[in-house]
Write an enzyme that holds these catalytic residues in place. Structure first.
Site, PDB file in Angstrom:
ATOM      1  N   HIS A  88       0.711  -8.785   3.019  1.00 54.88           N
ATOM      2  CA  HIS A  88      -0.047  -7.560   3.238  1.00 54.88           C
ATOM      3  C   HIS A  88      -1.450  -7.845   3.770  1.00 54.88           C
ATOM      4  O   HIS A  88      -1.895  -7.238   4.732  1.00 54.88           O
ATOM      5  CB  HIS A  88      -0.142  -6.754   1.941  1.00 54.88           C
ATOM      6  CG  HIS A  88      -1.057  -5.592   2.044  1.00 54.88           C
ATOM      7  ND1 HIS A  88      -0.696  -4.433   2.697  1.00 54.88           N
ATOM      8  CD2 HIS A  88      -2.332  -5.400   1.635  1.00 54.88           C
ATOM      9  CE1 HIS A  88      -1.701  -3.589   2.660  1.00 54.88           C
ATOM     10  NE2 HIS A  88      -2.713  -4.147   2.013  1.00 54.88           N
ATOM     11  N   ASP A 133       0.825  -1.207   0.000  1.00 52.70           N
ATOM     12  CA  ASP A 133       0.000   0.000   0.000  1.00 52.70           C
ATOM     13  C   ASP A 133       0.860   1.259   0.000  1.00 52.70           C
ATOM     14  O   ASP A 133       0.705   2.152   0.824  1.00 52.70           O
ATOM     15  CB  ASP A 133      -0.986   0.005   1.171  1.00 52.70           C
ATOM     16  CG  ASP A 133      -2.208  -0.850   0.894  1.00 52.70           C
ATOM     17  OD1 ASP A 133      -2.213  -1.564  -0.121  1.00 52.70           O
ATOM     18  OD2 ASP A 133      -3.157  -0.798   1.688  1.00 52.70           O
ATOM     19  N   ASN A 174      -2.505  -4.843  -2.007  1.00 58.06           N
ATOM     20  CA  ASN A 174      -3.568  -4.742  -3.013  1.00 58.06           C
ATOM     21  C   ASN A 174      -3.503  -3.436  -3.805  1.00 58.06           C
ATOM     22  O   ASN A 174      -3.954  -3.371  -4.943  1.00 58.06           O
ATOM     23  CB  ASN A 174      -4.950  -4.930  -2.371  1.00 58.06           C
ATOM     24  CG  ASN A 174      -5.260  -3.887  -1.329  1.00 58.06           C
ATOM     25  OD1 ASN A 174      -4.425  -3.530  -0.507  1.00 58.06           O
ATOM     26  ND2 ASN A 174      -6.480  -3.408  -1.329  1.00 58.06           N
ATOM     27  N   HIS A 175      -2.913  -2.390  -3.255  1.00 59.42           N
ATOM     28  CA  HIS A 175      -2.815  -1.126  -3.986  1.00 59.42           C
ATOM     29  C   HIS A 175      -1.676  -1.124  -4.997  1.00 59.42           C
ATOM     30  O   HIS A 175      -1.548  -0.181  -5.780  1.00 59.42           O
ATOM     31  CB  HIS A 175      -2.699   0.063  -3.024  1.00 59.42           C
ATOM     32  CG  HIS A 175      -4.003   0.377  -2.376  1.00 59.42           C
ATOM     33  ND1 HIS A 175      -4.868   1.315  -2.869  1.00 59.42           N
ATOM     34  CD2 HIS A 175      -4.606  -0.176  -1.304  1.00 59.42           C
ATOM     35  CE1 HIS A 175      -5.954   1.354  -2.113  1.00 59.42           C
ATOM     36  NE2 HIS A 175      -5.814   0.451  -1.154  1.00 59.42           N
TER      37      HIS A 175
END
Length: 134
Positions: free
Chosen positions: A97, A6, A38-39
């Site tokens: 993450h 992220d 996920n980012h």
């Protein structure tokens, strides 16, 4: 140092943050580690509808102009495509993450399943193991 993802979409400073993190990785390759969150996927950091002005894609467009911004966004995402999905510290601490994938909780499961994920990985949404970790 281990950073768990992220790096972008977390406010309006995505570009200076990722530039700094990437610079430190170049300067200190054996001290500075990053895994993918996920980012660090096109599906998330390109979602201008949800993240609006905070999206990494929109920030690149504003700073560099639409055409160059799209090229910068894609180049950074190509870097994200090769980031590790997980790390193991001292052979006993598993770091991701998002969370431990269900596939790794099954009897006989192995971290080899993570090693077998294609790299570079352009999209996470079609692989449940990856999706769970991010």
């Amino acid at each position: 140092f281990l950073f768990l993802g992220d790096f972008v979409d977390r406010g309006r400073d995505s570009i200076p943050v990722i530039a700094y993190i990437m610079s430190m990785k170049i300067l200190h390759p054996h001290k500075w580690w990053m895994i993918r969150g996920n980012h660090e996927t096109r599906e998330v950091n390109g979602n201008t509808h949800h993240y609006q002005d905070g999206s990494f894609l929109r920030q690149c467009g504003v700073l560099f102009g639409e055409a160059d911004g799209a090229r910068v966004w894609e180049a950074v995402n190509c870097y994200f495509d090769v980031l590790p999905l997980a790390a193991v510290l001292d052979r006993r601490i598993f770091c991701v993450h998002g969370g431990i994938p269900a596939a790794l909780t099954a009897p006989g499961a192995s971290l080899q399943a993570i090693r077998d994920v294609e790299c570079p990985l352009r999209s996470a949404q079609y692989n449940r193991l990856v999706y769970d970790m991010l």
